[in-house]
Design a protein around this motif. Structure first.
Motif, mmCIF file in Angstrom:
data_model
loop_
_atom_site.group_PDB
_atom_site.id
_atom_site.type_symbol
_atom_site.label_atom_id
_atom_site.label_comp_id
_atom_site.label_asym_id
_atom_site.label_seq_id
_atom_site.Cartn_x
_atom_site.Cartn_y
_atom_site.Cartn_z
ATOM 1 N N GLU A 1 39.112 43.520 13.878
ATOM 2 C CA GLU A 1 39.502 44.927 14.302
ATOM 3 C C GLU A 1 39.844 45.601 12.721
ATOM 4 O O GLU A 1 39.594 46.789 12.943
ATOM 5 N N GLN A 2 39.931 44.817 11.709
ATOM 6 C CA GLN A 2 40.581 45.548 10.603
ATOM 7 C C GLN A 2 39.321 46.029 9.463
ATOM 8 O O GLN A 2 39.684 46.568 8.544
ATOM 9 N N ILE A 3 38.203 45.457 9.779
ATOM 10 C CA ILE A 3 37.077 45.564 8.983
ATOM 11 C C ILE A 3 37.122 47.057 8.494
ATOM 12 O O ILE A 3 36.494 47.472 7.556
ATOM 13 N N GLY A 4 37.232 47.755 9.354
ATOM 14 C CA GLY A 4 37.059 49.417 9.164
ATOM 15 C C GLY A 4 37.946 49.718 8.324
ATOM 16 O O GLY A 4 37.635 50.456 7.185
ATOM 17 N N VAL A 5 39.410 49.389 8.402
ATOM 18 C CA VAL A 5 40.249 49.915 7.426
ATOM 19 C C VAL A 5 40.015 49.236 5.990
ATOM 20 O O VAL A 5 39.918 50.009 4.762
ATOM 21 N N ILE A 6 39.430 47.907 6.077
ATOM 22 C CA ILE A 6 39.290 47.312 4.627
ATOM 23 C C ILE A 6 38.081 47.995 4.101
ATOM 24 O O ILE A 6 38.065 48.109 2.810
ATOM 25 N N SER A 7 37.171 48.363 4.858
ATOM 26 C CA SER A 7 36.064 49.288 4.255
ATOM 27 C C SER A 7 36.515 50.422 3.511
ATOM 28 O O SER A 7 35.974 50.811 2.444
ATOM 29 N N SER A 8 37.316 51.156 4.323
ATOM 30 C CA SER A 8 37.501 52.214 3.813
ATOM 31 C C SER A 8 38.371 52.084 2.598
ATOM 32 O O SER A 8 38.255 52.899 1.718
ATOM 33 N N GLY A 9 39.560 51.214 2.738
ATOM 34 C CA GLY A 9 40.102 50.854 1.192
ATOM 35 C C GLY A 9 39.297 50.387 0.087
ATOM 36 O O GLY A 9 39.334 51.149 -1.006
ATOM 37 N N LEU A 10 38.257 49.603 0.324
ATOM 38 C CA LEU A 10 37.292 49.301 -0.861
ATOM 39 C C LEU A 10 36.452 50.512 -1.137
ATOM 40 O O LEU A 10 36.289 50.658 -2.371
ATOM 41 N N GLY A 11 36.038 51.232 -0.342
ATOM 42 C CA GLY A 11 35.316 52.616 -0.701
ATOM 43 C C GLY A 11 36.028 53.270 -1.565
ATOM 44 O O GLY A 11 35.628 54.000 -2.497
ATOM 45 N N THR A 12 37.215 53.907 -0.985
ATOM 46 C CA THR A 12 37.980 54.945 -1.787
ATOM 47 C C THR A 12 38.419 54.246 -3.234
ATOM 48 O O THR A 12 38.479 54.766 -4.088
ATOM 49 N N LEU A 13 38.783 52.771 -3.323
ATOM 50 C CA LEU A 13 39.147 52.178 -4.694
ATOM 51 C C LEU A 13 37.962 52.138 -5.336
ATOM 52 O O LEU A 13 37.976 52.693 -6.730
ATOM 53 N N THR A 14 36.609 51.790 -5.000
ATOM 54 C CA THR A 14 35.442 51.965 -5.713
ATOM 55 C C THR A 14 35.213 53.287 -6.509
ATOM 56 O O THR A 14 34.878 53.440 -7.584
ATOM 57 N N ILE A 15 35.501 54.175 -5.494
ATOM 58 C CA ILE A 15 34.946 55.613 -5.754
ATOM 59 C C ILE A 15 35.972 55.832 -7.039
ATOM 60 O O ILE A 15 35.578 56.520 -8.198
ATOM 61 N N GLY A 16 37.275 55.785 -6.930
ATOM 62 C CA GLY A 16 38.317 56.115 -8.031
ATOM 63 C C GLY A 16 37.775 55.347 -9.170
ATOM 64 O O GLY A 16 37.970 55.663 -10.260
#
Lengths: 69, 143
Positions: free
Chosen positions: B110-125
């Protein structure tokens, strides 16, 4: 494609920074940097504008054998 | 009409490449999800799968725009603020998930969507600031 040393030399002769040259030819500083680093191959139109601003011929700035390997 | 000098011939090319790659990534991600579902592999719920597909595409496009110095239509000062917000959001989202994972009510399904969003935003930053400091060092060494 190696670094374009002739542009850097010509720019230094005119005592211009990358930003000043970029503004004079109408491109961004990043694009001018990419051209000098050999990361971008400019169109003939842009080459001619750079030559005009720096007072050099196409051969002098973009001729074969001018790239640093 | 005043010409935008920040948007030149190279920028047009780089933007085209970035958006093409984003489109291809999105198509590939949707196909992988479809084939996994067809094979009976249920690795995430539907909403999370959609988020992961979208983030994979956004990440490819944004990282390429940053790394290749492509015109993003955002002022330099505003981009720095956005990059900080992305870093903070990424750390916050991943931090929340780590806290949640230490509890009992955690499901990667259920949480992989939030984890991928977190990883995505962190990577961009991270990519933005890494590029920012690399360029600054390069400018100083060339001056």
């Amino acid at each position: 494609m190696g670094r374009n040393i002739p542009i850097k030399v010509a720019r230094a002769e005119h005592d211009m920074t990358q930003k000043q040259l970029a503004e004079a030819v109408g491109v961004s500083r990043q694009t001018m940097n990419a051209i000098e680093q050999g990361e971008y191959n400019p169109t003939i139109r842009l080459c001619r504008t750079i030559c005009k601003v720096l007072g050099k011929s196409l051969d002098e700035l973009f001729g074969e054998g001018d790239d640093e390997a | 009409m005043k010409r935008n000098k920040a948007y030149d011939e190279r920028q047009t090319l780089e933007r085209g490449k970035a958006f093409r790659n984003a489109y291809l990534t999105l198509a590939a991600a949707v196909l992988v999800c479809f084939f996994l579902r067809d094979a009976g592999v249920h690795w995430a719920d539907d909403f999370s799968q959609t988020i992961v597909c979208l983030w994979s595409s956004i990440l490819v496009c944004t990282v390429q725009l940053i790394v290749r110095d492509a015109y993003d239509g955002i002022r330099e000062g505003n981009m720095r603020i956005i990059a900080v917000i992305f870093l903070v959001c990424g750390v916050f989202m991943l931090g929340c998930e780590i806290v949640r994972a230490s509890g009992t009510r955690f499901s990667l399904y259920e949480q992989i969507g939030v984890i991928s969003s977190g990883l995505g935003t962190l990577t961009i930053g991270i990519v933005y600031w890494a590029k920012f400091f690399r360029d600054k060092n390069r400018e100083q060494s060339e001056a």
